[in-house]
Scaffold this active site. Structure first.
Site, PDB file in Angstrom:
ATOM      1  N   LYS A   1       0.848  -1.193   0.000  1.00 20.04           N
ATOM      2  CA  LYS A   1       0.000   0.000   0.000  1.00 20.04           C
ATOM      3  C   LYS A   1       0.881   1.238   0.000  1.00 20.04           C
ATOM      4  CE  LYS A   1      -3.748  -2.515   0.763  1.00 20.04           C
ATOM      5  NZ  LYS A   1      -4.925  -2.621  -0.055  1.00 20.04           N
TER       6      LYS A   1
ATOM      7  N   LYS B   1       2.416  -8.783  -1.822  1.00 22.14           N
ATOM      8  CA  LYS B   1       1.499  -8.962  -2.944  1.00 22.14           C
ATOM      9  C   LYS B   1       1.243  -7.654  -3.668  1.00 22.14           C
ATOM     10  CE  LYS B   1      -3.398  -9.889  -3.612  1.00 22.14           C
ATOM     11  NZ  LYS B   1      -3.761  -8.476  -3.754  1.00 22.14           N
TER      12      LYS B   1
ATOM     13  N   ASP C   1      -1.414  -5.434  -5.755  1.00 22.81           N
ATOM     14  CA  ASP C   1      -2.870  -5.394  -5.696  1.00 22.81           C
ATOM     15  C   ASP C   1      -3.446  -5.655  -7.087  1.00 22.81           C
ATOM     16  OD1 ASP C   1      -5.231  -5.386  -4.304  1.00 22.81           O
ATOM     17  OD2 ASP C   1      -4.709  -3.615  -3.147  1.00 22.81           O
ATOM     18  N   GLU C   2      -4.774  -5.804  -7.131  1.00 19.60           N
ATOM     19  CA  GLU C   2      -5.396  -6.259  -8.379  1.00 19.60           C
ATOM     20  C   GLU C   2      -5.208  -5.263  -9.517  1.00 19.60           C
ATOM     21  OE1 GLU C   2      -6.942  -5.152  -5.806  1.00 19.60           O
ATOM     22  OE2 GLU C   2      -8.585  -3.818  -6.375  1.00 19.60           O
TER      23      GLU C   2
ATOM     24  N   HIS D   1      -6.528 -13.153  -7.744  1.00 25.17           N
ATOM     25  CA  HIS D   1      -7.313 -12.155  -7.022  1.00 25.17           C
ATOM     26  C   HIS D   1      -8.705 -12.149  -7.638  1.00 25.17           C
ATOM     27  CE1 HIS D   1      -8.890  -8.361  -5.646  1.00 25.17           C
ATOM     28  NE2 HIS D   1      -7.883  -8.225  -4.825  1.00 25.17           N
TER      29      HIS D   1
ATOM     30  N   LYS E   1     -13.237  -6.512   6.368  1.00 19.31           N
ATOM     31  CA  LYS E   1     -14.084  -5.438   5.854  1.00 19.31           C
ATOM     32  C   LYS E   1     -15.000  -5.875   4.713  1.00 19.31           C
ATOM     33  CE  LYS E   1     -10.783  -3.747   2.404  1.00 19.31           C
ATOM     34  NZ  LYS E   1      -9.893  -2.695   1.936  1.00 19.31           N
TER      35      LYS E   1
END
Lengths: 496, 139
Positions: free
Chosen positions: A187, A213, A215-216, A305, A345
């Site tokens: 992130k 990882k 992200d998508e 993902h 979440k």
């Protein structure tokens, strides 16, 4: 609540049956209340919301028809074929508990439809889905339609490669046993340069994570082109591996606009020594199958993902259940798939997620309406898929995560690692210590569901980063009602 | 550095009592315990030396702890790990693996970089200890 009685049947007289014009699907042979599915049949169960005035059985027959051989009118060319074999057969329609007369919801029905195995091309998810979720979802006679579950016959499963690596071999290659794997998504997802991005990867891995990882939506954008990301990430992976003596990895997302570019990126990842590559669900079923074959051939782990799935899997009345995606992806051959956290979440009822996890990991899943599994399913020794739990989870939930999800899972703490007040390495260490302490306690026979918070507190006494994590996120939880839950009555009727 | 292979390397070293509890867990699952040792802890060194064969028929945690202690006494400056093998169909693989001994001083690993074209680097993880012959690598 019993099955609905037969109200209509096939027209048996051939001359009458094939007279030009339009006759109800149920009368065309797409409904047979007495049909006994063969072991080689593929069975699908749909949640059907018929249009007003459309009878439930006719709606189910229409779904069977439109997902197999039918068109809207009678065609004489049927008579050139063994058409009875190719017709899917709706054979059972049950009202969905809690819908229809006397409730607040419009009437819905579970329609069971059997398909002969010869309707499908061996080893092709694209062909399977072109039938089962092809035209039929736009069909006017149903107001809404949802594919709830499928029973895939062993004979058909055996035409698929299945997961390129599988849980057993992945663990052997990584030399990591007896505990969940730990990961984190880099992130911010967007905006980091390759050099800055690799910094996050190194810190997380050195601090104690097994995987970092992409992200998508990290592919190759103006702020960071893919080759740059791959080179810096592999520097980070190797440096962290030397610093800890452990095998480490980073899921390099090879998703791209064309299959050729996907292969090019995947080959580059392999040439740099990465153990794993990653793709997004949005690349499509055929591309996923191609990458599974590639990964098997190249000794690579394939992470998927599930980007995009909630557009059609979340709402209960229309689309398809995520458990069906899990089945298709196990057949298609991915090694990892994001399958929910329960406590994080993103959407996730505990029972539904149990159903997804069992579908991915077990060799045999018995029917369990409570967990949304409508059929016994034998997985015919297809490799096990490692589920990934990601999205809004933190170290303070470790006892809940292990209780709900077990140990064959990748727990991914993105914000829960990178957002740690003492830095990324400390965040990773907090998660790893929490994880190891909880597995140790579980194995020692402790009731971690109830003792979890005190187990974490005890470990935090000698691990400052864990104390800081517990203090930062102690009150964070996402307690919203789930949208997608099971509809069943615990005391099922004899017809089940 | 501290080698972090195995299930519990981020925790303080396990006591004999804690090791016994983990063995008991493995036995309860029906797994066979095995003791292995090495002085080459490279992350890709799969085959550590076996301290006998897996103890398929030994179901007493105390007996297994005795084997572990015997191994630790013989190789005090080696890494020693306990592995649990599951022979059930569909697994047939280790299900647990944790360290029960490590050398007092762990020099760790260096990363050897060989620069190639296009900024590509070939990486080699190299244990500082393996410069010396097997058996005399750790103080």
């Amino acid at each position: 609540m019993g099955a609905i009685e037969e109200i209509s049947g096939e027209v048996m007289d051939a001359k009458e049956r094939y007279k030009s014009g339009v006759i109800p699907y149920a009368k065309m042979g797409y409904w047979d209340a007495h049909y006994e599915p063969k072991v080689t049949d593929l069975i699908a169960v749909f949640r059907i919301t018929p249009q007003e005035g459309v009878d439930a059985i006719e709606a189910a027959a229409a779904v069977a028809g439109e997902s197999s051989t039918a068109t809207w009118t009678v065609v004489w060319t049927d008579r050139l074929t063994a058409c009875d074999v190719y017709r899917a057969k709706a054979y059972r329609v049950d009202p969905v508990p809690g819908t229809g007369a006397g409730t607040e919801k419009e009437a819905q029905y579970f329609g069971y439809i059997a398909y002969d195995i010869d309707l499908f091309e061996p080893g092709s998810i694209a062909n399977l889905t072109a039938s089962i979720i092809g035209n039929v979802f736009g069909f006017k006679a149903v107001k809404a339609l949802r594919l709830e579950d499928m029973r895939i016959p062993v004979a058909y499963l055996k035409t698929f490669q299945g997961p390129a690596t599988g849980i057993v071999v992945e663990r052997e290659r990584l030399d990591k046993f007896g505990r969940p794997l730990l990961g984190a998504t880099t992130k911010p997802k967007l905006g980091l340069s390759g050099r800055n991005y690799g910094r996050v990867v190194y810190e997380g891995l050195k601090g104690g994570l097994d995987f970092m990882k992409d992200d998508e939506n990290i592919n190759s954008q103006p702020f960071m082109h893919w080759r740059d990301r791959f080179l810096y990430c592999m520097e980070a992976v190797n440096k962290a591996s030397a610093a800890t003596g452990e095998v480490k990895g980073h899921y390099l997302n090879v998703t791209a606009g064309t299959m050729e570019e996907i292969y090019e990126r995947a080959e580059f990842a392999k040439s740099l020594g990465s153990v794993i590559v990653m793709i997004d669900l949005v690349i499509g079923y055929t591309a996923i199958q191609s990458m599974a074959k590639w990964a098997r051939k190249k000794d690579m782990i394939l992470h998927l993902h599930r980007a995009g799935n909630s557009t059609y899997s979340r709402q209960k009345n229309h689309g398809m259940s995520f458990r069906v995606i899990c089945k298709w992806m196990r057949m298609a051959g991915v090694d990892h798939i994001h399958a929910g956290t329960v406590v994080g979440k993103l959407e996730g009822d505990p029972n539904m997620i149990r159903g997804y996890y069992d579908t991915l990991r077990e060799n045999h899943t018995p029917m369990s309406l409570e967990n949304g599994l409508f059929f016994d399913q034998d997985w015919a020794s297809l490799n096990r898929v490692m589920p990934v739990a990601s999205g809004g989870i933190h170290a303070g939930q470790m006892h809940q995560l292990i209780t709900y999800l077990g140990e064959d899972v990748v727990l991914q703490f993105g914000g829960g690692t990178i957002g740690h007040p003492m830095g990324i390495q400390a965040g990773a260490t907090a998660n790893r210590v929490a994880l190891e302490a909880m597995i140790q306690a579980r194995n020692e026979g402790h009731d971690i569901w109830n003792e979890g918070p005190s187990i974490l507190q005890n470990a935090a006494r000698w691990c400052k980063p864990l104390q800081a994590a517990l203090d930062t996120w102690k009150d964070i939880s996402f307690n919203y009602a789930s949208t997608d839950t099971a509809d069943f009555v615990p005391t099922a009727t004899a017809s089940f | 550095m501290r080698l972090t292979q195995g299930q519990f390397s981020f925790l303080p070293d396990l006591s004999d009592e804690q090791i016994t509890a983990q063995i008991a867990y493995g036995l309860k699952q029906g797994w066979a315990l095995n003791v292995e040792y090495t002085d080459d802890p490279h992350p890709r060194n799969t085959y550590w030396e076996m301290w006998g064969i897996p103890m398929f028929d030994l179901k007493d945690p105390a007996g297994i702890l005795m084997e572990i202690n015997e191994c630790r006494r013989t190789y005090p400056r080696h890494y020693v790990r306990v592995t649990a093998f599951d022979s059930s169909r569909g697994w047939e693989t280790p299900r647990m693996s944790f360290l029960v001994n490590r050398p007092a001083d762990e020099p760790g690993f260096g990363l050897v970089r060989q620069e190639g074209p296009g900024r590509q680097v070939r990486y080699t993880v190299r244990s500082y200890a393996v410069d010396r012959p097997e058996g005399s690598r750790y103080a």
